[in-house]
Enzyme design. Structure first.
Site, PDB file in Angstrom:
ATOM      1  N   THR A 180       0.838  -1.213   0.000  1.00 50.07           N
ATOM      2  CA  THR A 180       0.000   0.000   0.000  1.00 50.07           C
ATOM      3  C   THR A 180       0.872   1.261   0.000  1.00 50.07           C
ATOM      4  OG1 THR A 180      -1.474   1.321   1.408  1.00 50.07           O
ATOM      5  CG2 THR A 180      -0.160  -0.314   2.518  1.00 50.07           C
ATOM      6  N   ASP A 181       0.307   2.346  -0.516  1.00 48.92           N
ATOM      7  CA  ASP A 181       1.028   3.627  -0.452  1.00 48.92           C
ATOM      8  C   ASP A 181       1.171   4.103   0.998  1.00 48.92           C
ATOM      9  OD1 ASP A 181      -1.623   4.345   0.017  1.00 48.92           O
ATOM     10  OD2 ASP A 181      -1.645   6.033  -1.364  1.00 48.92           O
ATOM     11  N   GLU A 182       0.369   3.513   1.898  1.00 50.25           N
ATOM     12  CA  GLU A 182       0.396   3.986   3.287  1.00 50.25           C
ATOM     13  C   GLU A 182       1.709   3.641   4.003  1.00 50.25           C
ATOM     14  OE1 GLU A 182      -3.221   3.714   5.506  1.00 50.25           O
ATOM     15  OE2 GLU A 182      -4.439   3.637   3.699  1.00 50.25           O
ATOM     16  N   TYR A 204      -1.996  -0.397  11.139  1.00 51.47           N
ATOM     17  CA  TYR A 204      -2.251  -1.050   9.852  1.00 51.47           C
ATOM     18  C   TYR A 204      -1.073  -0.849   8.901  1.00 51.47           C
ATOM     19  CZ  TYR A 204      -3.543  -1.059   4.941  1.00 51.47           C
ATOM     20  OH  TYR A 204      -3.511  -1.251   3.586  1.00 51.47           O
ATOM     21  N   LYS A 208       1.614  -3.565   7.302  1.00 49.53           N
ATOM     22  CA  LYS A 208       1.822  -3.728   5.867  1.00 49.53           C
ATOM     23  C   LYS A 208       3.283  -3.438   5.490  1.00 49.53           C
ATOM     24  CE  LYS A 208      -0.831  -4.338   2.850  1.00 49.53           C
ATOM     25  NZ  LYS A 208      -1.270  -5.599   2.167  1.00 49.53           N
ATOM     26  N   HIS A 330      -3.712  10.588  12.047  1.00 52.09           N
ATOM     27  CA  HIS A 330      -4.313  10.644  10.703  1.00 52.09           C
ATOM     28  C   HIS A 330      -3.322  11.212   9.681  1.00 52.09           C
ATOM     29  CE1 HIS A 330      -8.321  11.667   8.447  1.00 52.09           C
ATOM     30  NE2 HIS A 330      -7.497  10.926   7.723  1.00 52.09           N
TER      31      HIS A 330
HETATM   32  P1  TYD Z   1     -10.406   5.115   4.494  1.00 51.77           P
HETATM   33  O1  TYD Z   1     -11.391   4.806   3.411  1.00 51.77           O
HETATM   34  O2  TYD Z   1     -10.606   4.498   5.839  1.00 51.77           O
HETATM   35  O3  TYD Z   1      -8.964   4.791   3.916  1.00 51.77           O
HETATM   36  P2  TYD Z   1      -7.491   5.143   4.501  1.00 51.77           P
HETATM   37  O4  TYD Z   1      -7.621   5.638   5.889  1.00 51.77           O
HETATM   38  O5  TYD Z   1      -6.797   3.831   4.436  1.00 51.77           O
HETATM   39  O6  TYD Z   1      -6.927   6.168   3.570  1.00 51.77           O
HETATM   40  O7  TYD Z   1     -10.381   6.694   4.694  1.00 51.77           O
HETATM   41  C1  TYD Z   1     -10.132   7.575   3.618  1.00 51.77           C
HETATM   42  C2  TYD Z   1     -10.116   8.973   4.157  1.00 51.77           C
HETATM   43  O8  TYD Z   1     -11.436   9.314   4.607  1.00 51.77           O
HETATM   44  C3  TYD Z   1      -9.235   9.147   5.375  1.00 51.77           C
HETATM   45  O9  TYD Z   1      -8.614  10.431   5.311  1.00 51.77           O
HETATM   46  C4  TYD Z   1     -10.186   9.080   6.551  1.00 51.77           C
HETATM   47  C5  TYD Z   1     -11.457   9.653   5.987  1.00 51.77           C
HETATM   48  N1  TYD Z   1     -12.713   9.107   6.562  1.00 51.77           N
HETATM   49  C6  TYD Z   1     -13.688   9.997   7.060  1.00 51.77           C
HETATM   50  O10 TYD Z   1     -13.520  11.230   7.070  1.00 51.77           O
HETATM   51  N2  TYD Z   1     -14.851   9.450   7.576  1.00 51.77           N
HETATM   52  C7  TYD Z   1     -15.076   8.100   7.604  1.00 51.77           C
HETATM   53  O11 TYD Z   1     -16.148   7.658   8.099  1.00 51.77           O
HETATM   54  C8  TYD Z   1     -14.080   7.219   7.069  1.00 51.77           C
HETATM   55  C9  TYD Z   1     -14.286   5.738   7.078  1.00 51.77           C
HETATM   56  C10 TYD Z   1     -12.908   7.776   6.552  1.00 51.77           C
END
Ligand code: TYD
Length: 394
Positions: A180-182, A204, A208, A330
């Site tokens: 993942t890019d993460e 997470y 990964k 975040h």
């Molecule tokens: P997500 O789909 O969980 O993917 P990731 O955290 O792996 O990138 O989240 C995408 C973005 O959306 C992330 O910045 C967190 C935000 N988010 C919200 O603002 N509200 C939510 O309910 C969720 C699930 C994510």
């Protein structure tokens, strides 16, 4: 060629399996069906699932990992059993043997095995029939990893190790690892290149990252023919409704509040799931062994923009948006330099050109996600816990 697709009943995995089968390839899916793995994702191809005799119904972690204490209380067992009953309603579960595996592959080009990648015996047994491994199986949800990291460490790191060992002893032709890019951590003002240092910031992405480097180490140490992919945020049909895009669609359709973390100005690079599938085929064909490839959608968008776009497509009011407390740790932005895979001929769809079809898929396939929301008591418990703990305004 026979492919082993781990996590092949999950979101990206099932979309990829669909392509393989359409191209006439032979596929063994290994999936733990914990929560995001779903027999409905492969419904159009099979109603039969294979369960190894030694599978422990209570918990997929088998004897060889028994030194890890597993907290399984009675309510969890009951919950799991009920979930499984409903999940596999209308499907046949039969015993996995060499004979049943071979005949399923011969008759339908597909055999879907219920089992965990940490199960060494099972993985070694399956690997004997395999030429190429595509490894998707992982715990993937950042929010869940913040509540409880142990499953992430077990599945994402240890599970990958088990697969690598089996792949090494069976001498597979290629092992494609979906990272993942993460793993890079958050991008501030530049896009990450494959050789940049990794700097994961949540359990997470750290799990990964461990798996990603372990795979690479197996190529360096044992000469295992691996290719590592680091895609950005995927979206498309069959995505479990815990990730942003399906959360927004399914909540908006039920007129429920849309939780936007913090100011909603975080940036993700959205990659259409079919483009990920294309990228995998491309690296199998043209990719260099032992290399890492970033896969970007080239669709960097702020979360709030994504949310508003979907609400507009659904004709729903922006008043549904509720800014809630930000996710701890975040990552503000993910951004990739993907010139390396573009040079192999990769291209990706523009977010605005595909999001309408994706939204339509969820509108047309309510049965798929309504069943998940209704049957998955564990999911409900997660949603209640996560969103109530994070309910305050920023
Ligand atoms: P997500 O789909 O969980 O993917 P990731 O955290 O792996 O990138 O989240 C995408 C973005 O959306 C992330 O910045 C967190 C935000 N988010 C919200 O603002 N509200 C939510 O309910 C969720 C699930 C994510």
């Amino acid at each position: 060629m026979t492919y082993l697709v781990t996590g092949g009943a999950g979101f990206i995995g099932s979309n990829y399996v669909r392509n393989l089968l359409k191209n006439g390839e032979r596929v063994i899916v290994l999936d733990a069906f914990t929560y995001a793995g779903n027999p409905d994702n492969l419904k159009e191809f099979t109603d039969r699932f294979f369960l190894p005799k030694s599978y422990t119904e209570v918990h997929p972690i088998r004897a060889d990992t028994s030194s890890w204490r597993i907290d399984v209380d009675q309510s969890w067992v009951e919950m799991t059993k009920n979930r499984w009953k409903r999940k596999f309603e209308g499907y046949k579960i039969t015993e996995l043997t060499q004979k049943s595996l071979d005949s399923s592959l011969k008759d339908t080009n597909l055999a879907v095995v219920i089992g965990n990648i940490v199960d060494r015996d099972l993985v070694q047994f399956l690997m004997k029939s395999v030429d190429v491994v595509i490894h998707f199986a992982a715990e993937t949800h950042v929010d869940r990893s913040i509540l409880r990291a142990d499953e992430f460490v077990k599945t994402d790191i240890y599970g990958t190790y088990v697969l690598l060992e089996a792949a090494r002893s069976s001498k597979v032709e290629k092992f494609v690892h979906v990272s993942t890019d993460e793993v890079y951590g958050q991008a501030m003002d530049k896009k990450f290149k494959e050789e940049d240092p990794i700097n994961p910031r949540n359990p997470y992405s750290a799990s990964k990252a461990g798996a990603d480097r372990l795979v690479w180490a197996y190529s360096q140490t044992y000469g295992l023919p691996v290719i590592i992919l680091r895609p950005s945020n995927n979206f498309g049909p069959y995505q479990y409704p815990e990730k942003l895009i399906p959360v927004v669609i399914t909540r908006a359709l039920r007129n429920e509040e849309i939780p936007v973390y913090g100011d909603g100005r975080q940036v993700r690079d959205w990659l259409y799931v079919q483009d990920t599938a294309k990228a995998i085929d491309l690296v199998i064909e043209k990719g260099r062994i032992g290399e890492v490839y970033n896969i970007a959608g080239r669709n960097e968008r702020e979360n709030i923009y994504v949310v508003k776009t979907i609400l507009k497509l659904l004709n729903k009011s922006e008043r549904l948006i509720k800014h809630v407390k930000d996710r701890p740790g975040h990552d503000r932005r993910y951004a990739l330099d993907d010139i390396k895979i573009r040079e192999l001929g990769f291209s990706s769809a523009r977010f605005e050109d595909v999001i309408e079809d994706v939204v339509k898929w969820y509108v047309d396939n309510k049965w798929w996600w309504e069943k998940i929301l209704e049957m998955d008591t564990e999911y409900k418990a997660f949603v209640e816990r996560w969103y109530s703990e994070n309910a305050e305004q920023p």
